[in-house]
Design a protein around this motif. Sequence first.
Motif, PDB file in Angstrom:
ATOM      1  N   GLY A 139       0.801  -1.218   0.000  1.00 29.60           N
ATOM      2  CA  GLY A 139       0.000   0.000   0.000  1.00 29.60           C
ATOM      3  C   GLY A 139       0.839   1.275   0.000  1.00 29.60           C
ATOM      4  N   THR A 140       2.146   1.155  -0.111  1.00 32.54           N
ATOM      5  CA  THR A 140       3.033   2.310  -0.125  1.00 32.54           C
ATOM      6  C   THR A 140       4.193   1.993  -1.055  1.00 32.54           C
ATOM      7  N   THR A 141       4.970   3.010  -1.415  1.00 33.21           N
ATOM      8  CA  THR A 141       6.130   2.727  -2.258  1.00 33.21           C
ATOM      9  C   THR A 141       7.403   2.676  -1.426  1.00 33.21           C
ATOM     10  N   ASN A 142       7.256   2.577  -0.122  1.00 38.11           N
ATOM     11  CA  ASN A 142       8.415   2.432   0.746  1.00 38.11           C
ATOM     12  C   ASN A 142       9.052   1.051   0.515  1.00 38.11           C
ATOM     13  N   PRO A 143      10.333   1.033   0.069  1.00 44.75           N
ATOM     14  CA  PRO A 143      10.961  -0.253  -0.257  1.00 44.75           C
ATOM     15  C   PRO A 143      10.955  -1.254   0.898  1.00 44.75           C
ATOM     16  N   ALA A 144      11.136  -0.791   2.118  1.00 42.51           N
ATOM     17  CA  ALA A 144      11.168  -1.717   3.253  1.00 42.51           C
ATOM     18  C   ALA A 144       9.807  -2.394   3.417  1.00 42.51           C
ATOM     19  N   ALA A 145       8.724  -1.629   3.219  1.00 38.73           N
ATOM     20  CA  ALA A 145       7.382  -2.204   3.336  1.00 38.73           C
ATOM     21  C   ALA A 145       7.140  -3.201   2.201  1.00 38.73           C
ATOM     22  N   ILE A 146       7.650  -2.865   1.007  1.00 43.52           N
ATOM     23  CA  ILE A 146       7.493  -3.787  -0.128  1.00 43.52           C
ATOM     24  C   ILE A 146       8.247  -5.082   0.155  1.00 43.52           C
ATOM     25  N   ARG A 147       9.453  -4.947   0.691  1.00 41.68           N
ATOM     26  CA  ARG A 147      10.249  -6.134   1.020  1.00 41.68           C
ATOM     27  C   ARG A 147       9.493  -7.043   1.982  1.00 41.68           C
ATOM     28  N   ASP A 148       8.923  -6.451   3.033  1.00 42.11           N
ATOM     29  CA  ASP A 148       8.193  -7.265   4.016  1.00 42.11           C
ATOM     30  C   ASP A 148       7.011  -7.960   3.368  1.00 42.11           C
ATOM     31  N   ALA A 149       6.329  -7.237   2.469  1.00 43.03           N
ATOM     32  CA  ALA A 149       5.165  -7.830   1.804  1.00 43.03           C
ATOM     33  C   ALA A 149       5.592  -8.992   0.910  1.00 43.03           C
ATOM     34  N   ILE A 150       6.755  -8.849   0.220  1.00 44.21           N
ATOM     35  CA  ILE A 150       7.234  -9.957  -0.627  1.00 44.21           C
ATOM     36  C   ILE A 150       7.514 -11.175   0.250  1.00 44.21           C
ATOM     37  N   ALA A 151       8.174 -10.933   1.385  1.00 51.92           N
ATOM     38  CA  ALA A 151       8.551 -12.038   2.267  1.00 51.92           C
ATOM     39  C   ALA A 151       7.321 -12.832   2.725  1.00 51.92           C
ATOM     40  N   GLU A 152       6.193 -12.152   2.812  1.00 48.90           N
ATOM     41  CA  GLU A 152       4.972 -12.833   3.280  1.00 48.90           C
ATOM     42  C   GLU A 152       4.140 -13.408   2.146  1.00 48.90           C
ATOM     43  N   THR A 153       4.679 -13.384   0.906  1.00 48.33           N
ATOM     44  CA  THR A 153       3.917 -13.835  -0.262  1.00 48.33           C
ATOM     45  C   THR A 153       3.369 -15.240  -0.088  1.00 48.33           C
ATOM     46  N   SER A 154       2.139 -15.412  -0.526  1.00 45.86           N
ATOM     47  CA  SER A 154       1.613 -16.756  -0.716  1.00 45.86           C
ATOM     48  C   SER A 154       0.610 -16.638  -1.841  1.00 45.86           C
ATOM     49  N   LEU A 155       1.016 -16.983  -3.053  1.00 47.44           N
ATOM     50  CA  LEU A 155       0.071 -16.858  -4.158  1.00 47.44           C
ATOM     51  C   LEU A 155       0.329 -17.901  -5.228  1.00 47.44           C
ATOM     52  N   VAL A 156      -0.728 -18.189  -5.993  1.00 48.57           N
ATOM     53  CA  VAL A 156      -0.621 -19.190  -7.043  1.00 48.57           C
ATOM     54  C   VAL A 156      -0.235 -18.479  -8.340  1.00 48.57           C
ATOM     55  N   ALA A 157       0.868 -18.936  -8.940  1.00 47.17           N
ATOM     56  CA  ALA A 157       1.303 -18.364 -10.216  1.00 47.17           C
ATOM     57  C   ALA A 157       1.384 -19.493 -11.242  1.00 47.17           C
ATOM     58  N   SER A 158       1.766 -19.137 -12.470  1.00 49.11           N
ATOM     59  CA  SER A 158       1.816 -20.156 -13.525  1.00 49.11           C
ATOM     60  C   SER A 158       2.851 -21.230 -13.245  1.00 49.11           C
ATOM     61  N   THR A 159       3.839 -20.924 -12.393  1.00 48.67           N
ATOM     62  CA  THR A 159       4.886 -21.912 -12.122  1.00 48.67           C
ATOM     63  C   THR A 159       4.705 -22.579 -10.754  1.00 48.67           C
ATOM     64  N   GLY A 160       3.504 -22.463 -10.181  1.00 45.95           N
ATOM     65  CA  GLY A 160       3.243 -23.132  -8.906  1.00 45.95           C
ATOM     66  C   GLY A 160       2.906 -22.138  -7.802  1.00 45.95           C
ATOM     67  N   THR A 161       2.810 -22.662  -6.582  1.00 48.27           N
ATOM     68  CA  THR A 161       2.474 -21.803  -5.452  1.00 48.27           C
ATOM     69  C   THR A 161       3.746 -21.205  -4.877  1.00 48.27           C
ATOM     70  N   ILE A 162       3.768 -19.884  -4.802  1.00 50.33           N
ATOM     71  CA  ILE A 162       4.986 -19.193  -4.391  1.00 50.33           C
ATOM     72  C   ILE A 162       4.891 -18.725  -2.941  1.00 50.33           C
ATOM     73  N   SER A 163       5.870 -19.179  -2.126  1.00 57.96           N
ATOM     74  CA  SER A 163       6.067 -18.591  -0.805  1.00 57.96           C
ATOM     75  C   SER A 163       7.559 -18.714  -0.512  1.00 57.96           C
ATOM     76  N   PHE A 164       8.071 -17.839   0.356  1.00 62.77           N
ATOM     77  CA  PHE A 164       9.528 -17.792   0.531  1.00 62.77           C
ATOM     78  C   PHE A 164       9.947 -18.279   1.906  1.00 62.77           C
ATOM     79  N   ASN A 165      11.140 -18.862   1.976  1.00 61.56           N
ATOM     80  CA  ASN A 165      11.714 -19.193   3.287  1.00 61.56           C
ATOM     81  C   ASN A 165      12.533 -17.994   3.784  1.00 61.56           C
TER      82      ASN A 165
END
Lengths: 286, 383
Positions: free
Chosen positions: B321-347
Amino acid sequence: MLFVELLVQGLLQGSIYGLIAVGLTLVYGLLRILHVAHAGLFTLGGYICVILTNQTGSFLLAVLASMLLVGITGMLIYRICYQPILDQPPFVPLIASIGLFIAMEELFRIFFGAYGLSFTELPLQEPLPFLQVSLKQAEWLTMLMSVGFVAILAFLANRTKLGLAWKATVTDPEIASSFGVDIIQVRYLNFFIGSSLAAASGCMMAVLNNLVEPTMGSVPSYKMLAIIVLGGLGNVRGTLIAAILLGIIESYGTIYLDDLLDRDSIAFVFLIIALMIRPQGLFQRT
Amino acid sequence: MNKKNLTVFLTCALFSFISLGVVNADSVKIGFNVPLTGFAAADGKSALNGAKLAVEQANQAGGINGKMIELVVYDDQASPKQAVPIANKLIEKDNVKAAISGSYSGSTRAAAGVFQAAGIPYISAYAVHPDITRAGNYVFRTSFMGEVQGRAGAKLVGATLQRKRVVLITLKNDFGKSLAAGFKEAAGQFNVQVVNEYEYSIKDRQFGPIVAKVKADNPEAIYATGYFFTAGPLVSQLRAAGITAPVIGQEGYDSAQFIKIAGKASEGTIITTSLDRDSTSSETRSFIKEFEAMAGHKVDMVAASGHTAMKVLVAAMKKAGTTNPAAIRDAIAETSLVASTGTISFNSLGEVQKNVQVQVVRGGNFHYHSEIRDQTLLAPPTR
């Protein structure tokens, strides 16, 4: 058996190197230009061959057309790119040549696409066993072509007036000119023959790999320089022998020296050793 | 204007066209480094098309919280030398809030450090080298690490195909070496014996000596790493020499170009990859359909990976919800979504864990062969 197969593979690889390097050594022999863009003409030859074979269905026709068109392109390169800077020190045409080669690679990519091209119907794939060695028609043809073209060149150079004029121009352009040899014509002819040999090599590479791509000239662009130095700069027969020797050494080297040396560095180790023993190259200039 | 000035002017104009694209004040910029010239240009083009499709889809759906996404693309020629200045340019001049690599390992590794130092989130779409995510906590990877996919290859050979004596033909770069390392690491676990390993350079298209030696080795399977432009000639030369052992490839083979180059010889080649052509997942099916309509050629793994990485990033930016890179980073780390190459989540390292798809060439197309689901085997490192 493996020993023989590796030898045959070396001969095959050497023939491909030979076809392309012989063309380059002709140009060097006459003009003292390290014509790196020769490798670009090799690629162009491959592209024309694949496109025309796919259009017309005739591989033979495509090879002949490719040799003709690339030969003419070679003459144009001489006229437009080299002739105006012939009186400059040797590094000037060398830099021009490298620039031209890079530009050609990118032009291939723009015109023919980044993915490369393949034959729709790949020609010359039937196996032809001969003395226990089983190679495809295309592979036999490649070897035959490199020996055949060198034989034709040797015949032209030694038995015809044209060849005499060529040899005279190489030895001393001024004296040749005073004897009525049109040295400009000899230069054009030289570029034509050299470039069409590069095209023939590109055609065979295309049919051996079923792939032509914008960067397929990048390895030949430097390896052919090592070969013509070994071959005695301007010596056609020496260049073919050096190319075949290198092909054979690489073939065994890929299997037995792999832990020590990269296949592409073998050429240069070979070059360094050979030049330490024989600084004039393996063969004298003729 | 004299001739020289005109040349300078035209050159400048040309460069600004390339780099600026459409400037829109009300947009969010995402950086994208990708090889568009040089030897890797074919993969680069596919990755870029995949990413562009994801951007198009997101913009049609209203962009990121009302702002349109603007993709800032630079050609890195898959070269580390190019990647570093490009990363700096994206950060300082273009002021991007996040970036994606649509490039190979060498350039991605080099750029990852720059993005990490600047605190700008960076996602690698399909580069395989383990050190990429080790650059730090701002770097993520949405595809398999080389070692993970190599381990999956060992299981495929030893357990699924029940072959024991294997020859490795390894491409001598980050891609080939990390795959081969993973394969060798897990080989013992599945009773796979590596009889011999041969290496080749990315420029090789003629494999005569290696083929002759492999023929003499007479293996039960061949694990050959490479890209479609090396694997196509390699597989056809192996088959032409009368070698019938199955050839196991990886995601580098995953392109219709491989089948085109190797022709009939490609039939029966089995690969590990992240895209299942016969998938029943609606996400994968709609991606394949839309990509092929947009690009005009068959889909490949690289395109799917470009699309996946962009989709993950856009979803995270929306969520932040913001363009603050740190907030974007945290949001990426919490990813859980279905994409064409499978379900993506990060360790915790930013690595993805998902099943490995096994595809086989049949009737001139890639098709479903099997799937490797072994979670322990496929676990990426956490540090």
